[in-house]
Design a protein around this motif. Structure first.
Motif, PDB file in Angstrom:
ATOM      1  N   LYS A   1       0.831  -1.208   0.000  1.00  0.00           N
ATOM      2  CA  LYS A   1       0.000   0.000   0.000  1.00  0.00           C
ATOM      3  C   LYS A   1       0.862   1.253   0.000  1.00  0.00           C
ATOM      4  O   LYS A   1       0.592   2.232  -0.718  1.00  0.00           O
ATOM      5  N   TYR A   2       1.947   1.235   0.804  1.00  0.00           N
ATOM      6  CA  TYR A   2       2.859   2.379   0.878  1.00  0.00           C
ATOM      7  C   TYR A   2       3.507   2.630  -0.484  1.00  0.00           C
ATOM      8  O   TYR A   2       3.606   3.775  -0.937  1.00  0.00           O
ATOM      9  N   LEU A   3       3.939   1.569  -1.151  1.00  0.00           N
ATOM     10  CA  LEU A   3       4.609   1.725  -2.433  1.00  0.00           C
ATOM     11  C   LEU A   3       3.654   2.242  -3.510  1.00  0.00           C
ATOM     12  O   LEU A   3       4.037   3.090  -4.338  1.00  0.00           O
ATOM     13  N   LYS A   4       2.434   1.735  -3.514  1.00  0.00           N
ATOM     14  CA  LYS A   4       1.491   2.126  -4.570  1.00  0.00           C
ATOM     15  C   LYS A   4       0.927   3.527  -4.368  1.00  0.00           C
ATOM     16  O   LYS A   4       0.730   4.271  -5.337  1.00  0.00           O
ATOM     17  N   THR A   5       0.645   3.890  -3.124  1.00  0.00           N
ATOM     18  CA  THR A   5      -0.027   5.172  -2.872  1.00  0.00           C
ATOM     19  C   THR A   5       0.937   6.325  -2.655  1.00  0.00           C
ATOM     20  O   THR A   5       0.598   7.485  -2.954  1.00  0.00           O
ATOM     21  N   TYR A   6       2.164   6.033  -2.143  1.00  0.00           N
ATOM     22  CA  TYR A   6       3.068   7.116  -1.791  1.00  0.00           C
ATOM     23  C   TYR A   6       4.280   7.206  -2.717  1.00  0.00           C
ATOM     24  O   TYR A   6       4.720   8.302  -3.061  1.00  0.00           O
TER      25      TYR A   6
END
Length: 587
Positions: free
Chosen positions: A360-365
């Protein structure tokens, strides 16, 4: 009573030994006729035959009590004595031959002579670890005529997310070591420069390769494939013994001198190996370094690794660096269809991978910060789920001089992998070590070897300190910060590199290992700081801009001075004041 006497024919003149036998029961039946043998005739001499009762009684008594004279056959005795002397002669001859074998010398083409150690193991150098440093060192020393025993924990092909970028300076060292063909047939990709991205802007920086052959460039590849090629080339030499095992300890003699290692084989056997020189190259996780250096390991960040498949980078044959928030994103090709992506996460706390928070961190941020050309491939790699992590370690070289042993590679010295300079430093160290060991004829003279190995720590400094300092300084400058002075320094560094000319070629030459000059590095670093201050003073300096400029200079000094201090100011800038650099190894 009559006596019976056994004789040999007179012509043999035997050595006799008479043994009187009393009340001896004989089981032999004496023949009434003369008997002859193939080796010599024997005969029995008896008295006249009688038929009286008295004579028969006397004969019976003779059968019970006989005094015999036994004569030894001279051939039996002579054969026994000759065999005894022959056995003794062969034993002495074999011991003499073995002694000469243990004292034999091995002469290399450059007339360097290497002798067997006192233990008779037949090994000149033990190398712990067969990564890039260990395998390349084994090949190099074996070509010099040394007998090398390499012990590696795992000889299978490894899958790592670092050690996949070789700078042009490192490729030049490969050529110098005769290992340049190890980047062939592994689908390695040529790299001719870098592209920097920041806030929608970008600039392209090329390596200054104009004066070199066309083959000289950086290389991106799978680390495991590259290491296996070097191992194969080293193992092809007859004086290299490559063995899988785990070294558990160094063997210490007289409390200070290293005489070998104790290790556990793949089958679980505990063995010892002895050699005049032991070189530890077991990587960043080394457990043996504590007795050979003063390790001060720092972990400033963690790399999160992905492989982007079937995508094209904005600039072909270039490494890509995104100055993101909070840190860097690196991308470079490692095969014709794969791009390595490394996301730097400051600190050591990461979003967990197992529960999906990392994805989630990689995709959204992170994904919105990567170039649009590769964003789709980045998201696809995250969704595929093959996310791996690797702590980034930094450790300045702080050796403890130990007779009989030496550290090399990441076991000895580490820097942030931002610049991809680790393999360049290791290969450059091997060249220095090879040249130092080449004239030393007898590695068993540990005092002499140790004395001249002190020169190694000074002679390696130009390349090592330049790459180490640049990697650490660049990482701290490129790291996003809420500090206004550090933010200005970051902006100024990006703009300074876009100026072109010496402002771009100079730093890139330092980064690539083509110009290992610590002084040049310091000048460029403070040029960036002065450039940042100069921009603030235009069109007219103010009290606020002067204060901010002072903070920028202090911030820049606070970054680079501790790094130089850890490298050693005297060794980096004034190496000619160190006596060890002038020592000539014994002929």
């Amino acid at each position: 009573m009559k006596s019976v006497e056994i004789k040999t024919l007179p012509l043999f003149r035997p050595l006799r030994s008479s043994l009187p036998c009393t009340n001896l029961r004989l089981s032999l039946r004496f023949s009434l006729f003369n008997r002859r043998s193939t080796t010599g005739a024997t005969y029995i001499r008896r008295g006249k035959a009688t038929t009286t009762e008295e004579e028969r009684h006397k004969r019976a008594t003779v059968r019970k009590t006989v005094t015999a004279t036994i004569v030894l056959d001279p051939f039996i005795l002579g054969t026994f004595v000759a065999s005894l002397f022959a056995f003794a002669f062969l034993y002495v001859l074999r011991q003499s031959s073995s002694s000469k074998k243990n004292r034999r010398v091995l002469v290399s083409p450059n007339d360097a002579v290497s002798r067997k150690d006192d233990s008779g193991s037949g090994t000149d150098v033990i190398i712990v670890g067969a990564g890039v440093a260990g395998a390349a060192l084994a090949h190099t020393l074996a070509k010099e005529g040394r007998r090398v025993h390499v012990i590696e924990r795992d000889l299978s092909e490894q899958d790592r997310i670092v050690g996949e970028l070789l700078q042009p300076g490192g490729y030049l060292k490969l050529i110098e070591l005769g290992l340049e063909d190890c980047v062939k047939n592994i689908d390695a990709q040529r790299l001719v420069g870098y592209a920097l991205f920041k806030d929608g802007k970008h600039t392209k920086l090329s390596y200054p390769l104009e004066t070199f052959d066309s083959d000289v460039a950086g290389r991106g590849f799978h680390n495991g494939r590259f290491v296996q090629r070097i191992r194969e080339k080293a193992a092809s030499l007859p004086n290299v013994r490559l063995e899988q095992g785990i070294v558990t300890s160094l063997l210490v003699e007289n409390g200070t001198t290293i005489k070998g290692v104790q290790y556990r084989t793949k089958k679980g056997d505990e063995l010892r190996s002895y050699a005049p020189l032991t070189i530890v190259c077991d990587g960043c996780f080394s457990k043996l370094r504590r007795s050979l250096c003063k390790p001060k390991v720092d972990v400033p960040s963690v790399f999160v690794g992905l492989v982007l498949e079937n995508c094209e980078l904005p600039f072909e044959n270039h490494g890509h660096v995104v100055l993101g928030d909070p840190s860097l994103i690196l991308m470079y090709p490692i095969s014709s269809s794969e791009v390595r992506c490394l996301v730097d996460v400051p600190g050591q706390k990461l979003p967990p991978i197992a529960n999906g928070k990392m994805a989630k961190y990689l995709k959204t941020y992170v994904a919105p910060q990567v170039p649009t050309e590769v964003r789709e491939a980045f998201i696809a790699a995250v969704e595929k789920g093959n996310i791996r992590t690797m702590p980034n370690r930094s450790m300045p070289a702080d050796p403890v001089h130990t007779p009989g042993a030496l550290l090399l590679g990441d076991a000895f010295n580490m820097r942030h992998p931002l610049t991809g300079g680790g393999m360049t430093v290791a290969l450059a160290d091997i060249v220095v070590l090879r040249d130092l060991l080449r004239p030393i004829r007898n590695l068993n003279d540990k005092e002499a070897v140790s004395k001249y190995m002190e020169s190694f720590y000074t002679l390696r400094k130009p390349v090592a300190s330049t790459i180490n300092t640049l990697a650490e300084a660049l990482y701290k400058v490129f790291l996003a910060s809420s500090n206004e002075a550090k933010t200005e320094l970051r902006e100024a560094c990006f703009d300074y590199l876009t100026l072109g000319g010496v402002c771009s070629s100079g730093p890139v030459a330092l980064l690539s290992g083509l110009n290992p000059s610590p002084l040049s590095l310091v000048l460029h670093f403070f040029a960036v700081a002065i450039y940042a201050v100069g921009r603030l003073m235009l069109p007219c300096p103010t009290i606020k801009s002067v204060r901010l400029g002072a903070r920028i200079i202090l911030s820049a000094s606070g970054i680079i001075i501790p790094i130089i201090k850890s490298e050693g100011v005297r060794q980096v800038f004034f190496p000619r004041t160190i006596a060890a650099i002038y020592r000539t190894p014994p002929q």
